[in-house]
Every structure is written in structure tokens, then in C-alpha cells.
Scaffold this motif. Structure first.
Motif, PDB file in Angstrom:
ATOM      1  N   TYR A   6     -16.633  12.997 -50.491  1.00 39.63           N
ATOM      2  CA  TYR A   6     -16.630  11.535 -50.489  1.00 39.63           C
ATOM      3  C   TYR A   6     -16.123  11.011 -51.824  1.00 39.63           C
ATOM      4  N   PRO A   7     -15.168  10.136 -51.812  1.00 39.69           N
ATOM      5  CA  PRO A   7     -14.660   9.280 -50.731  1.00 39.69           C
ATOM      6  C   PRO A   7     -13.493   9.875 -49.954  1.00 39.69           C
ATOM      7  N   TYR A   8     -13.370  11.201 -49.938  1.00 37.26           N
ATOM      8  CA  TYR A   8     -12.288  11.867 -49.210  1.00 37.26           C
ATOM      9  C   TYR A   8     -12.899  12.950 -48.334  1.00 37.26           C
ATOM     10  N   THR A   9     -12.533  12.981 -47.058  1.00 39.22           N
ATOM     11  CA  THR A   9     -13.030  14.021 -46.158  1.00 39.22           C
ATOM     12  C   THR A   9     -11.886  14.570 -45.316  1.00 39.22           C
ATOM     13  N   GLU A  26      -7.749  13.356 -41.903  1.00 45.00           N
ATOM     14  CA  GLU A  26      -8.085  13.100 -43.298  1.00 45.00           C
ATOM     15  C   GLU A  26      -8.612  11.673 -43.381  1.00 45.00           C
ATOM     16  N   THR A  27      -9.672  11.489 -44.133  1.00 40.30           N
ATOM     17  CA  THR A  27     -10.270  10.167 -44.287  1.00 40.30           C
ATOM     18  C   THR A  27     -10.403   9.844 -45.767  1.00 40.30           C
ATOM     19  N   LYS A  28     -10.019   8.648 -46.116  1.00 39.50           N
ATOM     20  CA  LYS A  28     -10.238   8.127 -47.469  1.00 39.50           C
ATOM     21  C   LYS A  28     -10.897   6.764 -47.336  1.00 39.50           C
ATOM     22  N   TYR A  29     -11.901   6.537 -48.142  1.00 38.59           N
ATOM     23  CA  TYR A  29     -12.621   5.268 -48.149  1.00 38.59           C
ATOM     24  C   TYR A  29     -12.266   4.505 -49.406  1.00 38.59           C
ATOM     25  N   GLU A  30     -12.002   3.201 -49.246  1.00 38.13           N
ATOM     26  CA  GLU A  30     -11.736   2.330 -50.388  1.00 38.13           C
ATOM     27  C   GLU A  30     -12.424   0.999 -50.184  1.00 38.13           C
ATOM     28  N   ASP A  31     -12.788   0.375 -51.298  1.00 36.55           N
ATOM     29  CA  ASP A  31     -13.414  -0.944 -51.261  1.00 36.55           C
ATOM     30  C   ASP A  31     -12.329  -2.008 -51.165  1.00 36.55           C
ATOM     31  N   ASN A  32     -11.732  -2.117 -49.984  1.00 39.80           N
ATOM     32  CA  ASN A  32     -10.742  -3.157 -49.721  1.00 39.80           C
ATOM     33  C   ASN A  32     -10.695  -3.390 -48.214  1.00 39.80           C
ATOM     34  N   ASN A  38      -0.210   2.601 -49.114  1.00 42.90           N
ATOM     35  CA  ASN A  38       0.287   3.892 -49.604  1.00 42.90           C
ATOM     36  C   ASN A  38      -0.816   4.909 -49.833  1.00 42.90           C
ATOM     37  N   ILE A  39      -1.923   4.777 -49.174  1.00 42.79           N
ATOM     38  CA  ILE A  39      -3.071   5.638 -49.468  1.00 42.79           C
ATOM     39  C   ILE A  39      -2.795   7.114 -49.215  1.00 42.79           C
ATOM     40  N   PHE A  40      -1.981   7.449 -48.226  1.00 44.42           N
ATOM     41  CA  PHE A  40      -1.682   8.850 -47.921  1.00 44.42           C
ATOM     42  C   PHE A  40      -0.258   9.245 -48.290  1.00 44.42           C
ATOM     43  N   ASP A  41       0.492   8.385 -48.954  1.00 39.77           N
ATOM     44  CA  ASP A  41       1.905   8.664 -49.211  1.00 39.77           C
ATOM     45  C   ASP A  41       2.142   9.908 -50.045  1.00 39.77           C
ATOM     46  N   TYR A 100      -9.766   4.700 -44.114  1.00 40.33           N
ATOM     47  CA  TYR A 100      -8.392   5.047 -43.753  1.00 40.33           C
ATOM     48  C   TYR A 100      -8.393   6.433 -43.121  1.00 40.33           C
ATOM     49  N   LYS A 101      -7.695   6.589 -42.016  1.00 40.18           N
ATOM     50  CA  LYS A 101      -7.632   7.874 -41.314  1.00 40.18           C
ATOM     51  C   LYS A 101      -6.178   8.286 -41.163  1.00 40.18           C
ATOM     52  N   LEU A 102      -5.892   9.521 -41.476  1.00 37.15           N
ATOM     53  CA  LEU A 102      -4.590  10.114 -41.200  1.00 37.15           C
ATOM     54  C   LEU A 102      -4.845  11.197 -40.153  1.00 37.15           C
TER      55      LEU A 102
END
Length: 188
Positions: A6-9, A26-32, A38-41, A100-102
Motif C-alpha cells: 500500500y498504496p500499490y498492490t 495493478e492498483t495504485k491509490y492516490e488522494d485525488n 499518467n499514473i501507470f505510464d 487506479y486499476k491497470l
């Protein structure tokens, strides 16, 4: 398989009898509010992607999963006073976090690949939407939990799931409930 940093799984699903089938999330969490395009770019620049925004309050869900108590347009948390989510809630709601999920689906079988991959993506979208709706709608149940409370809850759910799975399997050699609960290493 799952890895939680966390904040990446990362979560991977495979099937031993379908070796050319896999799901990688892939999951990334952000406070927005979902504003990071561009979170996974950095992971894959040349890959074609379909971006799908999920509105947990206003996107339609399959009718069989709809529950009045989980309709976020009408739900308001007693403990946090968050909710009822009105049109435009992503811009107005504070605090807010985006998950965010990829999602990568592979089904390398000629003639079926595109259809199966599209179907799996739709099912995953529905599952994610329902799960995130429930996380919001159930906030009063988990909001006050400590990490010890969470670990105990997880342990109890693990035991209950093992019991349910065990007793739903046809077997002539069924252990007692105490045997299943007491053995934390039991593979069922």
C-alpha cells in the motif's frame, strides 16, 4: 497471488487447466479525484489502453447486484457524515481517494481471444464497481476498526470461508468445525 505494498498492490489470477489465461491487476491509490492521467505510464508506454472511469454512485450496475442500502445517491454515513453523493460528487467531495486499476487480461487462444478478454474486462469492471460501492456504503462498519480489529476480522473471515468451502465439497471424510478452525494451515 497478491502483493500488498500500500498504496500499490498487485493481484494475479491464473488457472492451472487454462495455462494461456491470466488476469493481472495493478492498483495504485492516490488522494485525488481520478485526475492523474499518467499514473501507470512508467510501466508500459507503448501499450494501447482503454481508460474507464467508474462512478460508484451513478454508473449502472447489473440489477441482480443492486441494493437500496448500497445506493450511494441516498446513503449517508452516520459516523463520518459522508454521502449522499450528488451529480458531480468527484469534484466536490472532500476527502476523496481514487483507486487506479491497470487490468491486463490474456487469453491466448486463436478465435476466442478478443471475445473472452472483452468479457473478462466487463466482469472485472462490474466486480470493482460493486466492491467499491460496498466499501463506501459499509463505512460505518469498518471506520472505527484498529489494525488489530482488521486482522482479527480477516482471520475470522478466513476461517468461516474455509468451513463453508469444506462443507460444500462432497466428502466422506469431513472434519469437525473445531478441526478446521484450529488448524490455521489447513488447505481445503
Amino acid at each position: 497471488k497478491a502483493w500488498n505494498y500500500y498504496p500499490y498492490t498487485i493481484t494475479e489470477y491464473t488457472c492451472s487447466f487454462l495455462p494461456k489465461f491470466s488476469i493481472h491487476i495493478e492498483t495504485k491509490y492516490e488522494d485525488n479525484n481520478g485526475s492523474n492521467d499518467n499514473i501507470f505510464d512508467s510501466e508500459a508506454k507503448d501499450v494501447e489502453r482503454d481508460v474507464c472511469f467508474i462512478d460508484i454512485a451513478y454508473d449502472e450496475i447489473p440489477e441482480r447486484y443492486y441494493k437500496d442500502s448500497e445506493d450511494l445517491r441516498y446513503f449517508k454515513s452516520e459516523k463520518t457524515q459522508r454521502g449522499m453523493l450528488k451529480e458531480g460528487w468527484r469534484e466536490a467531495q472532500k476527502p476523496i481517494m481514487c483507486s487506479y486499476k491497470l487490468v491486463t487480461v490474456k487469453f491466448e487462444v486463436w478465435g476466442l481471444q478478443t471475445r473472452v478478454e472483452q468479457f473478462v474486462h466487463k466482469v472485472i469492471r462490474d466486480i470493482l464497481m460493486i466492491g467499491h460501492r460496498q466499501a463506501f456504503a459499509w463505512v460505518d462498519e469498518w471506520y472505527d476498526m484498529t489494525m488489530d480489529d482488521v486482522r482479527n476480522y480477516e482471520k475470522n473471515m478466513h476461517e468461516q470461508t474455509n468451513i463453508k468451502v469444506w462443507f460444500e465439497q462432497p466428502s466422506t471424510n469431513t472434519p469437525s468445525t473445531n478441526e478446521i478452525q484450529s488448524d490455521g494451515n489447513t488447505s481445503i
